[in-house]
Design a protein around this motif. Structure first.
Motif, PDB file in Angstrom:
ATOM      1  N   ARG A 215      26.761   1.119   2.823  1.00 30.75           N
ATOM      2  CA  ARG A 215      26.303   2.502   2.683  1.00 30.75           C
ATOM      3  C   ARG A 215      24.791   2.633   2.853  1.00 30.75           C
ATOM      4  O   ARG A 215      24.288   3.695   3.259  1.00 30.75           O
ATOM      5  N   TRP A 216      24.060   1.549   2.574  1.00 34.44           N
ATOM      6  CA  TRP A 216      22.614   1.601   2.727  1.00 34.44           C
ATOM      7  C   TRP A 216      22.195   1.616   4.187  1.00 34.44           C
ATOM      8  O   TRP A 216      21.030   1.903   4.499  1.00 34.44           O
ATOM      9  N   ILE A 217      23.106   1.337   5.099  1.00 30.01           N
ATOM     10  CA  ILE A 217      22.815   1.509   6.522  1.00 30.01           C
ATOM     11  C   ILE A 217      22.454   2.968   6.798  1.00 30.01           C
ATOM     12  O   ILE A 217      21.581   3.263   7.631  1.00 30.01           O
ATOM     13  N   PHE A 218      23.104   3.879   6.096  1.00 29.58           N
ATOM     14  CA  PHE A 218      22.863   5.308   6.285  1.00 29.58           C
ATOM     15  C   PHE A 218      21.771   5.827   5.358  1.00 29.58           C
ATOM     16  O   PHE A 218      20.934   6.638   5.760  1.00 29.58           O
ATOM     17  N   TRP A 219      21.755   5.377   4.104  1.00 33.05           N
ATOM     18  CA  TRP A 219      20.721   5.841   3.172  1.00 33.05           C
ATOM     19  C   TRP A 219      19.329   5.409   3.623  1.00 33.05           C
ATOM     20  O   TRP A 219      18.341   6.130   3.413  1.00 33.05           O
ATOM     21  N   PHE A 220      19.234   4.243   4.266  1.00 35.42           N
ATOM     22  CA  PHE A 220      17.952   3.646   4.637  1.00 35.42           C
ATOM     23  C   PHE A 220      17.113   4.560   5.523  1.00 35.42           C
ATOM     24  O   PHE A 220      15.880   4.613   5.397  1.00 35.42           O
TER      25      PHE A 220
ATOM     26  N   PHE B 256      22.124  -5.410   5.494  1.00 34.88           N
ATOM     27  CA  PHE B 256      22.596  -4.392   4.561  1.00 34.88           C
ATOM     28  C   PHE B 256      24.037  -4.650   4.136  1.00 34.88           C
ATOM     29  O   PHE B 256      24.398  -4.449   2.970  1.00 34.88           O
ATOM     30  N   VAL B 257      24.870  -5.066   5.068  1.00 36.69           N
ATOM     31  CA  VAL B 257      26.273  -5.337   4.747  1.00 36.69           C
ATOM     32  C   VAL B 257      26.375  -6.463   3.729  1.00 36.69           C
ATOM     33  O   VAL B 257      27.162  -6.397   2.776  1.00 36.69           O
ATOM     34  N   GLN B 258      25.567  -7.499   3.895  1.00 37.67           N
ATOM     35  CA  GLN B 258      25.674  -8.679   3.048  1.00 37.67           C
ATOM     36  C   GLN B 258      24.966  -8.527   1.706  1.00 37.67           C
ATOM     37  O   GLN B 258      25.360  -9.161   0.728  1.00 37.67           O
ATOM     38  N   VAL B 259      23.907  -7.699   1.633  1.00 40.66           N
ATOM     39  CA  VAL B 259      23.125  -7.629   0.390  1.00 40.66           C
ATOM     40  C   VAL B 259      23.399  -6.335  -0.391  1.00 40.66           C
ATOM     41  O   VAL B 259      24.179  -6.358  -1.348  1.00 40.66           O
ATOM     42  N   PRO B 260      22.810  -5.165  -0.022  1.00 37.51           N
ATOM     43  CA  PRO B 260      23.039  -3.987  -0.854  1.00 37.51           C
ATOM     44  C   PRO B 260      24.353  -3.258  -0.570  1.00 37.51           C
ATOM     45  O   PRO B 260      24.791  -2.448  -1.370  1.00 37.51           O
TER      46      PRO B 260
ATOM     47  N   LEU C 273      18.793  18.077   9.815  1.00 38.63           N
ATOM     48  CA  LEU C 273      20.218  17.904  10.122  1.00 38.63           C
ATOM     49  C   LEU C 273      20.578  16.433  10.208  1.00 38.63           C
ATOM     50  O   LEU C 273      21.635  16.007   9.726  1.00 38.63           O
ATOM     51  N   TYR C 274      19.695  15.655  10.826  1.00 40.36           N
ATOM     52  CA  TYR C 274      19.925  14.216  10.941  1.00 40.36           C
ATOM     53  C   TYR C 274      20.035  13.579   9.551  1.00 40.36           C
ATOM     54  O   TYR C 274      20.967  12.811   9.274  1.00 40.36           O
ATOM     55  N   ALA C 275      19.078  13.891   8.685  1.00 36.00           N
ATOM     56  CA  ALA C 275      19.072  13.308   7.336  1.00 36.00           C
ATOM     57  C   ALA C 275      20.288  13.758   6.530  1.00 36.00           C
ATOM     58  O   ALA C 275      20.900  12.964   5.797  1.00 36.00           O
ATOM     59  N   LEU C 276      20.669  15.030   6.658  1.00 34.70           N
ATOM     60  CA  LEU C 276      21.841  15.538   5.944  1.00 34.70           C
ATOM     61  C   LEU C 276      23.103  14.803   6.405  1.00 34.70           C
ATOM     62  O   LEU C 276      23.959  14.437   5.589  1.00 34.70           O
ATOM     63  N   GLY C 277      23.226  14.590   7.709  1.00 33.31           N
ATOM     64  CA  GLY C 277      24.374  13.856   8.222  1.00 33.31           C
ATOM     65  C   GLY C 277      24.428  12.441   7.699  1.00 33.31           C
ATOM     66  O   GLY C 277      25.506  11.922   7.367  1.00 33.31           O
ATOM     67  N   LYS C 278      23.279  11.790   7.605  1.00 31.45           N
ATOM     68  CA  LYS C 278      23.237  10.428   7.063  1.00 31.45           C
ATOM     69  C   LYS C 278      23.649  10.406   5.592  1.00 31.45           C
ATOM     70  O   LYS C 278      24.309   9.461   5.129  1.00 31.45           O
ATOM     71  N   ALA C 279      23.272  11.442   4.838  1.00 30.64           N
ATOM     72  CA  ALA C 279      23.669  11.512   3.430  1.00 30.64           C
ATOM     73  C   ALA C 279      25.182  11.648   3.311  1.00 30.64           C
ATOM     74  O   ALA C 279      25.807  11.017   2.446  1.00 30.64           O
ATOM     75  N   VAL C 280      25.784  12.453   4.174  1.00 29.09           N
ATOM     76  CA  VAL C 280      27.240  12.601   4.168  1.00 29.09           C
ATOM     77  C   VAL C 280      27.907  11.260   4.483  1.00 29.09           C
ATOM     78  O   VAL C 280      28.897  10.868   3.840  1.00 29.09           O
TER      79      VAL C 280
ATOM     80  N   LEU D 216      17.587   3.680  16.120  1.00 37.07           N
ATOM     81  CA  LEU D 216      18.154   2.705  15.192  1.00 37.07           C
ATOM     82  C   LEU D 216      19.609   3.037  14.884  1.00 37.07           C
ATOM     83  O   LEU D 216      20.447   2.146  14.712  1.00 37.07           O
ATOM     84  N   SER D 217      19.925   4.316  14.852  1.00 38.27           N
ATOM     85  CA  SER D 217      21.288   4.741  14.525  1.00 38.27           C
ATOM     86  C   SER D 217      22.298   4.295  15.568  1.00 38.27           C
ATOM     87  O   SER D 217      23.491   4.206  15.282  1.00 38.27           O
ATOM     88  N   GLU D 218      21.831   4.026  16.789  1.00 37.75           N
ATOM     89  CA  GLU D 218      22.742   3.628  17.849  1.00 37.75           C
ATOM     90  C   GLU D 218      23.264   2.209  17.655  1.00 37.75           C
ATOM     91  O   GLU D 218      24.336   1.865  18.138  1.00 37.75           O
ATOM     92  N   THR D 219      22.508   1.352  16.958  1.00 42.37           N
ATOM     93  CA  THR D 219      22.878  -0.066  16.886  1.00 42.37           C
ATOM     94  C   THR D 219      23.069  -0.597  15.467  1.00 42.37           C
ATOM     95  O   THR D 219      23.740  -1.608  15.292  1.00 42.37           O
ATOM     96  N   ILE D 220      22.512   0.070  14.465  1.00 43.98           N
ATOM     97  CA  ILE D 220      22.505  -0.512  13.124  1.00 43.98           C
ATOM     98  C   ILE D 220      23.904  -0.612  12.512  1.00 43.98           C
ATOM     99  O   ILE D 220      24.185  -1.493  11.709  1.00 43.98           O
ATOM    100  N   ALA D 221      24.811   0.281  12.911  1.00 45.49           N
ATOM    101  CA  ALA D 221      26.158   0.282  12.321  1.00 45.49           C
ATOM    102  C   ALA D 221      27.127  -0.645  13.040  1.00 45.49           C
ATOM    103  O   ALA D 221      28.223  -0.894  12.544  1.00 45.49           O
ATOM    104  N   ALA D 222      26.722  -1.173  14.215  1.00 43.06           N
ATOM    105  CA  ALA D 222      27.652  -1.949  15.034  1.00 43.06           C
ATOM    106  C   ALA D 222      28.193  -3.169  14.290  1.00 43.06           C
ATOM    107  O   ALA D 222      29.404  -3.431  14.304  1.00 43.06           O
ATOM    108  N   THR D 223      27.312  -3.927  13.623  1.00 43.86           N
ATOM    109  CA  THR D 223      27.747  -5.137  12.938  1.00 43.86           C
ATOM    110  C   THR D 223      28.523  -4.841  11.662  1.00 43.86           C
ATOM    111  O   THR D 223      29.154  -5.733  11.114  1.00 43.86           O
ATOM    112  N   ALA D 224      28.450  -3.586  11.198  1.00 47.92           N
ATOM    113  CA  ALA D 224      29.115  -3.237   9.946  1.00 47.92           C
ATOM    114  C   ALA D 224      30.475  -2.572  10.149  1.00 47.92           C
ATOM    115  O   ALA D 224      31.174  -2.301   9.169  1.00 47.92           O
ATOM    116  N   LEU D 225      30.866  -2.295  11.384  1.00 49.17           N
ATOM    117  CA  LEU D 225      32.109  -1.557  11.628  1.00 49.17           C
ATOM    118  C   LEU D 225      33.332  -2.204  10.979  1.00 49.17           C
ATOM    119  O   LEU D 225      34.132  -1.509  10.341  1.00 49.17           O
TER     120      LEU D 225
END
Length: 533
Positions: free
Chosen positions: A174-179, A167-171, A94-101, A35-44
């Motif tokens: 940043r919730w792309i990563f917190w999710f 996520f970009v339109q509603v919350p 490590l993955y979760a920590l990186g997402k929190a950052v 999911l991390s490979e594609t979820i941020a693409a529309t939010a760049l």
């Protein structure tokens, strides 16, 4: 928690409820990683607009790919030497920590650091998931589970852009990563409780630091050269030539070091196995073509067929459906029949047909036609997606499953990087040349700034020229893929169909070294349950 009666066997196979919880944890780990490979693409655009630093935007994706690719072989080898349960738990943390950052980022530098940290964990999630399922399910039954894992991978790729846009339109972005953090936490908990703790393969392991460093240097140089070539620097510039030279020199040094290493991070004995080499090369070629296709099709549909961004993103759904169907079905077929070679040949053949059909697309084509072509392409790719991994894992003793899976995925990831970067460079250069020759100089249109919004403001004559330019720049590249993928048909025909092992601790399909005619080769790895151990 201990296993219930009948849920664990002396061979290490797990059954029943315990296996269900383990498999669910592995699916969650794969889901959040892919999911991390594609979820941020529309939010760049939104992220860059909020944090600034548009010149660093490409590193949001490149940083994750670079770090995750570098650590793949390291994860594979360490998981063979130590307990895979704890290795994947560290990777998830490590993955979760990186997402929190990333979620707390106040600037682009902090966001990119978070992406690097999440890549440090994410690079191990996919390969460890495949290795761990082989720890609890024998190869003869493994195909069905791998088919489901392939289906989850495909589903997450489809959901990524959709969830990212929501996520970009509603919350907020940043919730792309917190999710993904609670999902990673659930996976960590399930594996921590239900995954058996296995004895380490080596009591005193010697980590191959030199090999890992040289491999990382070679991959880094290749990724940077692919990302910067034709964009930041010309392909014939000293910077790009120097990076390719560094890549080759580091690779040569890596081979020399691995020949002497006690525990090589990527054992060279893997490359003495015919099926491994054929599968790795095939995966690299397919991923070059696949990523070169999916990366630029959404832009093509927006510019050429005047689709909205949401609709253009959904045009890939038929391809994902095709992959979903055949990746799931092929796994169950392999598990039931034990036959897999015909599916590998069919996969490459159908994919070659799919790429040929894609090369026939025209400007303002009938809406349904690319949907059919993409479904055929996905139908073909899905047939071999999980079977290739199954073949690789069946070829080697169980003690080498982690290293073999990591090495195979390493070449697959290299193919993805090369596909996205090299095809992007070819597409951009062809587009620039085409529009420079056809657009009137008075229009003062920069290729770098052509967007769907800009297209709506241009006169019809300019829109037609740009649409035709996009089509002429991208569509012929699909035809280039046909002979490449056709070559993999021959490779898959050369695969030797060995029986799928029926036990976890199998000894592979053949010796890693050819035995002498006068005596048995003592270097052949023995199964872990061999009485001579």
């Amino acid at each position: 928690m201990g296993a219930n009666a009948g849920e664990h066997t002396s061979d290490g196979a797990v059954h029943g409820r315990r296996l269900a919880f383990i498999f669910t944890g592995l699916l969650l780990a794969m889901f959040v990683n892919s999911l991390s490979e594609t979820i941020a693409a529309t939010a760049l655009p939104t992220i860059v607009g909020d944090l600034g630093g548009v010149e660093m935007m490409q590193w949001i994706s490149t940083a994750y790919i670079l770090v995750s690719t570098v650590v793949m072989p390291v994860y594979g080898k360490i998981s063979d030497l130590y307990n895979r349960k704890y290795v994947i738990m560290v990777a998830l943390a490590l993955y979760a920590l990186g997402k929190a950052v990333c979620g707390m980022a106040v600037n682009m530098e902090m966001l990119i650091c978070g992406r690097c940290l999440s890549g440090l964990g994410g690079g191990g999630l996919g390969i460890l998931a495949y290795a761990i399922i082989s720890d609890v399910v024998p190869p003869r039954k493994l195909g069905a589970y791998m088919g489901i894992m392939g289906a989850v991978f495909t589903t997450s790729n489809v959901l990524g852009p959709v969830l990212g846009g929501w996520f970009v339109q509603v919350p907020g972005w940043r919730w792309i990563f917190w999710f993904t953090i609670p999902l990673a936490g659930l996976a960590l908990a399930a594996l921590g409780v239900f995954l058996p703790r296995r004895t380490a393969q080596k009591k005193r392991a010697v980590i191959d630091y030199a090999g890992a460093a040289l491999l990382g240097l070679s991959v880094t140089a290749l990724v940077l050269a692919s990302a910067w070539g034709g964009a930041l620097y010309a392909w014939d510039s000293w910077e790009i030539i120097g990076l390719f030279a560094l890549c080759v020199a580091s690779a040569v040094a890596f081979v020399l070091v691995e020949r002497r290493a006690t525990e090589p991070v990527m054992p060279l004995t893997l490359f003495r196995n015919r099926n491994f080499v054929l599968c790795a090369v095939t995966s690299l070629i397919i991923d070059v073509a696949f990523m070169g296709t999916v990366t630029y099709l959404p832009t093509y549909f927006q510019i050429v067929d005047e689709m909205s961004p949401e609709l253009a993103g959904l045009m890939d759904v038929p391809m994902s459906i095709g992959i979903f169907i055949t990746s799931t079905a092929s796994g169950f077929i392999a598990a039931r029949t034990g036959k897999y070679k015909w599916m590998l040949v069919a996969s490459s053949a159908i994919a070659a047909v799919g790429f040929f059909l894609m090369s026939t697309l025209q400007v303002h084509e009938a809406f349904w036609l690319p949907l059919v072509f993409l479904f055929i392409l996905g139908f073909g790719i899905g047939f071999g997606m999980q079977i290739l991994t199954l073949v690789v894992q069946n070829e080697f003793p169980h003690a080498m499953v982690g290293a073999a899976t990591a090495a195979y995925n390493f070449f697959s990831e290299i193919g993805s990087v090369l596909g996205a970067s090299l095809i992007g460079t070819l597409f951009t250069s062809r587009l620039t040349a085409a529009l420079s020759a056809t657009l009137p100089a008075t229009d003062n249109i920069s290729v770098a700034h052509i967007t769907p919004a800009l297209m709506d403001k241009l006169p019809a004559s300019a829109q037609a020229v740009i649409a035709q330019g996009y089509s002429d720049a991208l569509v012929p590249l699909f035809l280039w893929f046909v002979p490449m993928v056709a070559a993999t048909v021959v490779m898959m025909a050369l695969v030797k169909q060995h029986p799928l092992a029926t036990t976890i601790n199998h000894g592979g399909t053949k010796p890693l070294r050819r035995p002498s005619s006068s005596r048995q080769d003592t270097n052949r790895p023995l199964p872990p349950d061999s009485p001579t151990r």
